[in-house]
Enzyme design. Structure first.
Site, short mmCIF file in Angstrom:
data_model
loop_
_atom_site.label_atom_id
_atom_site.label_comp_id
_atom_site.label_asym_id
_atom_site.label_seq_id
_atom_site.Cartn_x
_atom_site.Cartn_y
_atom_site.Cartn_z
N GLU A 152 27.02 64.67 64.03
CA GLU A 152 26.31 63.97 62.97
C GLU A 152 26.62 62.49 63.10
OE1 GLU A 152 26.95 65.52 59.03
OE2 GLU A 152 26.82 63.53 58.13
N GLU A 157 25.66 55.60 54.16
CA GLU A 157 25.89 56.42 52.98
C GLU A 157 26.43 55.51 51.89
OE1 GLU A 157 27.11 60.79 53.40
OE2 GLU A 157 28.20 59.80 55.02
#
Length: 278
Positions: A152, A157
């Site tokens: 990932e 974020e």
């Protein structure tokens, strides 16, 4: 955005974790990126996101993180207007949840091996929001055939209880938050919810760098000893854009229901292929 869970194939080229503020090219001086994108969405249209480029993840099952939203493909949650992609999260009963949102994915329509990824976006704000711009493997080649073994890359974020702090991370079998070994960094950026910023990833066979407005704040470099458990980043990945609500990270300080609705607006998504320097 850790979840359990190509249209464009780029050159396959021939490697310590470094957190730095250097361009990725200083780490990988044998590589460069094309100046023209080969896959992009400028959102210069109105209506549903381009079906030639985007699919949807749908559902209300918590997405491996105890999240509180139901992802839909309804125009109330995801649309293109005024030159921007809009992902909107609402406080409403939706499926089994009390919030609705959307999660766009390029899998099967935009799968990429290496390259520079640029996403210009303005983020939502407020306690309980958890927007993400990230990448997952498009193939299941390694280990458990899922997360985290196949990798990932988190380009952006942001959790609303820590306003203006932007995170970039990678997750692999050897390096992931579940075993407290994930590799990443974070940086404070003014006005992420009031102004557009360019969130980028520069991915080569030697490293993955995460940048904001052209400045790298995290670089993960491939060591000669690394195998797939440390470095699963030699296979195609695809893009994801979403806003989660609550969850194991985003909900650590609860959810402020007075903030909704909230939006993530995206001005463009551009992917530039990797080339080898002459």
């Amino acid at each position: 955005m850790t979840k359990f869970i190509l249209a464009t194939a780029l050159l396959i080229l021939p490697a310590a974790i470094v957190c730095c503020a250097q361009p990725a090219d200083s780490v990988n001086n044998q590589y460069q990126f094309a100046t023209t994108p080969t896959w992009q969405d400028e959102f210069n249209y109105t209506g549903k996101p381009d079906p030639e480029k985007w699919n949807y993840d749908l559902g209300d099952h918590g997405w491996g993180n105890n999240e509180l939203e139901n992802y839909t493909d309804k125009p109330e949650n995801v649309r293109v207007e005024n030159g921007h992609l809009v992902i909107e999260v609402k406080k409403e009963t939706s499926g089994k949840q009390n919030y609705s949102s959307a999660r766009l994915v390029s899998k099967g329509k935009g799968d990429f091996l290496y390259g520079k990824f640029e996403i210009k976006a303005r983020l939502p704000k407020g306690r309980g929001t958890w927007p993400a711009i990230w990448m997952l493997a498009s193939e299941k080649n390694y280990g458990n055939k899922g997360w985290p073994d196949n990798g990932e890359i988190d380009i952006m974020e942001h959790v609303g209880f820590d306003q203006n702090r932007v995170h970039g991370n990678i997750h692999t079998k050897a390096f992931n938050h579940a075993i407290k070994t994930n590799k990443g960094n974070n940086v404070l950026i003014d006005n992420v919810s009031d102004e557009f910023h360019v969130y980028s990833c520069e991915w080569t066979p030697s490293s993955v760098s995460i940048l904001i407005d052209g400045k790298a704040f995290f670089t993960f470099t491939k060591e000669p000893s690394y195998q797939w458990a440390e470095w699963p980043f030699d296979k195609p990945f695809h893009l994801l854009l979403n806003i989660a609500v609550g969850g194991n990270w985003g909900g650590q300080k609860g959810v402020d229901d007075s903030i909704f609705p909230q939006k993530m607006e995206v001005d463009y998504v551009r992917v530039y292929p990797l080339t080898e320097k002459k």
